[in-house]
Every structure is written in structure tokens, then in C-alpha cells.
Design a protein around this motif. Structure first.
Motif, PDB file in Angstrom:
ATOM      1  N   ASP A 158       0.858  -1.187   0.000  1.00  0.00           N
ATOM      2  CA  ASP A 158       0.000   0.000   0.000  1.00  0.00           C
ATOM      3  C   ASP A 158       0.895   1.239   0.000  1.00  0.00           C
ATOM      4  O   ASP A 158       1.544   1.542   0.998  1.00  0.00           O
ATOM      5  N   LYS A 159       0.903   1.957  -1.101  1.00  0.00           N
ATOM      6  CA  LYS A 159       1.793   3.117  -1.262  1.00  0.00           C
ATOM      7  C   LYS A 159       1.511   4.237  -0.259  1.00  0.00           C
ATOM      8  O   LYS A 159       2.367   5.095  -0.031  1.00  0.00           O
ATOM      9  N   GLU A 160       0.326   4.257   0.355  1.00  0.00           N
ATOM     10  CA  GLU A 160      -0.007   5.293   1.346  1.00  0.00           C
ATOM     11  C   GLU A 160       0.664   5.037   2.692  1.00  0.00           C
ATOM     12  O   GLU A 160       0.685   5.903   3.552  1.00  0.00           O
ATOM     13  N   LEU A 161       1.207   3.834   2.877  1.00  0.00           N
ATOM     14  CA  LEU A 161       1.812   3.466   4.157  1.00  0.00           C
ATOM     15  C   LEU A 161       3.322   3.448   4.042  1.00  0.00           C
ATOM     16  O   LEU A 161       3.880   3.464   2.953  1.00  0.00           O
ATOM     17  N   SER A 162       3.979   3.402   5.177  1.00  0.00           N
ATOM     18  CA  SER A 162       5.436   3.326   5.196  1.00  0.00           C
ATOM     19  C   SER A 162       5.853   2.040   5.903  1.00  0.00           C
ATOM     20  O   SER A 162       5.031   1.207   6.233  1.00  0.00           O
ATOM     21  N   SER A 163       7.131   1.916   6.151  1.00  0.00           N
ATOM     22  CA  SER A 163       7.612   0.717   6.835  1.00  0.00           C
ATOM     23  C   SER A 163       7.418   0.859   8.338  1.00  0.00           C
ATOM     24  O   SER A 163       7.220   1.956   8.855  1.00  0.00           O
ATOM     25  N   LEU A 164       7.482  -0.263   9.019  1.00  0.00           N
ATOM     26  CA  LEU A 164       7.391  -0.227  10.479  1.00  0.00           C
ATOM     27  C   LEU A 164       8.503  -1.064  11.070  1.00  0.00           C
ATOM     28  O   LEU A 164       8.928  -2.057  10.485  1.00  0.00           O
ATOM     29  N   ASP A 165       8.992  -0.615  12.206  1.00  0.00           N
ATOM     30  CA  ASP A 165       9.976  -1.353  12.988  1.00  0.00           C
ATOM     31  C   ASP A 165       9.292  -1.850  14.247  1.00  0.00           C
ATOM     32  O   ASP A 165       8.465  -1.139  14.831  1.00  0.00           O
ATOM     33  N   ALA A 166       9.634  -3.064  14.654  1.00  0.00           N
ATOM     34  CA  ALA A 166       9.034  -3.637  15.855  1.00  0.00           C
ATOM     35  C   ALA A 166       9.978  -4.656  16.467  1.00  0.00           C
ATOM     36  O   ALA A 166      10.832  -5.218  15.785  1.00  0.00           O
ATOM     37  N   LEU A 167       9.789  -4.868  17.753  1.00  0.00           N
ATOM     38  CA  LEU A 167      10.428  -5.991  18.420  1.00  0.00           C
ATOM     39  C   LEU A 167       9.406  -7.116  18.449  1.00  0.00           C
ATOM     40  O   LEU A 167       8.207  -6.869  18.662  1.00  0.00           O
ATOM     41  N   ALA A 168       9.865  -8.332  18.223  1.00  0.00           N
ATOM     42  CA  ALA A 168       8.969  -9.477  18.196  1.00  0.00           C
ATOM     43  C   ALA A 168       9.608 -10.649  18.920  1.00  0.00           C
ATOM     44  O   ALA A 168      10.824 -10.846  18.848  1.00  0.00           O
ATOM     45  N   MET A 169       8.760 -11.408  19.612  1.00  0.00           N
ATOM     46  CA  MET A 169       9.236 -12.603  20.313  1.00  0.00           C
ATOM     47  C   MET A 169       8.858 -13.838  19.498  1.00  0.00           C
ATOM     48  O   MET A 169       7.719 -13.980  19.064  1.00  0.00           O
ATOM     49  N   VAL A 170       9.829 -14.721  19.297  1.00  0.00           N
ATOM     50  CA  VAL A 170       9.589 -15.957  18.560  1.00  0.00           C
ATOM     51  C   VAL A 170       8.812 -16.913  19.463  1.00  0.00           C
ATOM     52  O   VAL A 170       9.267 -17.261  20.551  1.00  0.00           O
ATOM     53  N   LEU A 171       7.617 -17.318  18.999  1.00  0.00           N
ATOM     54  CA  LEU A 171       6.770 -18.231  19.761  1.00  0.00           C
ATOM     55  C   LEU A 171       6.752 -19.643  19.180  1.00  0.00           C
ATOM     56  O   LEU A 171       6.383 -20.592  19.861  1.00  0.00           O
ATOM     57  N   ARG A 172       7.143 -19.745  17.913  1.00  0.00           N
ATOM     58  CA  ARG A 172       6.994 -21.025  17.231  1.00  0.00           C
ATOM     59  C   ARG A 172       8.060 -21.157  16.153  1.00  0.00           C
ATOM     60  O   ARG A 172       8.377 -20.192  15.465  1.00  0.00           O
TER      61      ARG A 172
END
Length: 183
Positions: free
Chosen positions: A128-142
């Protein structure tokens, strides 16, 4: 928060739900606008409503509606990696195969260990060209073995900055609305 979503462009089912929710809230809070009710419904009711009506997996433990999508994810850092030595620099690209407001599942040639914390970047503008990238921290569950050298990694978002959270919510809302309309 959802300024680029036009109420009139939403699916009939979603509009009906928002109208009903707005009417029930408006009797308690007459100053509430329809846009505020829409945001509140999205934050509090949307995922459960989707799971009840559209999910093929009826799991009571599932909190967020997931939908299939193919988009690259860049793992830019291993904050906490259990069972392996920490590397100073890390840059890896995998492919997200499904996503929700709570996390995502991606294919990877890197076998990230369960309980590891990784920092990811998802460029939503590819979809979606109206949006940008996002950074996040994520925990591996599987961690699943898909093939000899390919893994399926399920992660839960553990920290998303406010502006990135709004970006993710808008992305989910727009794509799920499209998904419902195409059913």
C-alpha cells in the motif's frame, strides 16, 4: 487515527457493525463522533468479530484475525537469541505468509529459536503506497521445519512504536476490509 479510511468505502458488514456500536455508545456518550466510534470498535471489537465470522480456524485462544499475505520482512537485529552466540551484525530477509495485529508467521532459512527477541522491519509500502515501513520488536513463539533448510517462524509483536502501530493497524484494517468485500 484512521483518517485515510473512508467510512463509505467499508464493506456493508463492517458498516453495520460500526453503526450498531456507534448507536449503543452514543446513548451513553452523545458527543462521540462516528469516526471515534469506528476507531474504538476497531481497537476493541474488530478482531473478535472477524474471528467469529471469517476465520476458518475457530480457536478460542486466537486473539487476532490472521490473513494470508506475501511480503518481505527484514530481521535487522537479534536482541535476545536463546541457544546461539550473539552476532554483532545481523541482516536477514524472510517472507511473511500471514499477519495479524498481534504478530506474523514467516518463512526463513534462519532457524530462530523459540523465546528469542528479534527486531524486524516490514515495508508496508510494497503493498500500500499510502503506508510506510514499520519497525518492531517481536518474540519468537513457534519454529516449524517446513523443508530441510526452510523454517516457519511464528512471532508475537512485543513492542511497536505508536506511529508504527497506527501504520500496522491501518494496513490490517484496509486489507481485511478488502478481504471481506471480496468474499
Amino acid at each position: 487515527m484512521y483518517n485515510s479510511i473512508n467510512y463509505n468505502e467499508l464493506s456493508h458488514d463492517i458498516k453495520n457493525e460500526i453503526d450498531t456500536y456507534y448507536s449503543s455508545l452514543n446513548s451513553l456518550t452523545p458527543s462521540l463522533t462516528k469516526e471515534e466510534a469506528m476507531t474504538k470498535w476497531f481497537n476493541e471489537k474488530f478482531d473478535q468479530w472477524l474471528i467469529e465470522r471469517y476465520s476458518s480456524v475457530k480457536e478460542s485462544s486466537r486473539k487476532f484475525f490472521r490473513f494470508d499475505i506475501e511480503i518481505p520482512v527484514k530481521v535487522i537485529d537479534r536482541i535476545v537469541e536463546t541457544g546461539t552466540p550473539e552476532s554483532e551484525e545481523f541482516d536477514y530477509i524472510g517472507t511473511i505468509v500471514n499477519i495479524s495485529r498481534g504478530g506474523f508467521y514467516f518463512k526463513s532459512r534462519e532457524p530462530f529459536n523459540v523465546s528469542s527477541i528479534i527486531k524486524v522491519n516490514i515495508d508496508l509500502s510494497l503493498i500500500d503506497k499510502e503506508l510506510s515501513s514499520l519497525d518492531a520488536l517481536a518474540m519468537v513463539l513457534r519454529k516449524d521445519i517446513i523443508e530441510n533448510d526452510t523454517y516457519g517462524i511464528g512471532v508475537m509483536f512485543s513492542s511497536v512504536y505508536k506511529e508504527d502501530k497506527e501504520n500496522l493497524d491501518l494496513f490490517i484494517f484496509k486489507n481485511v476490509a478488502y478481504y471481506i468485500a471480496s468474499q
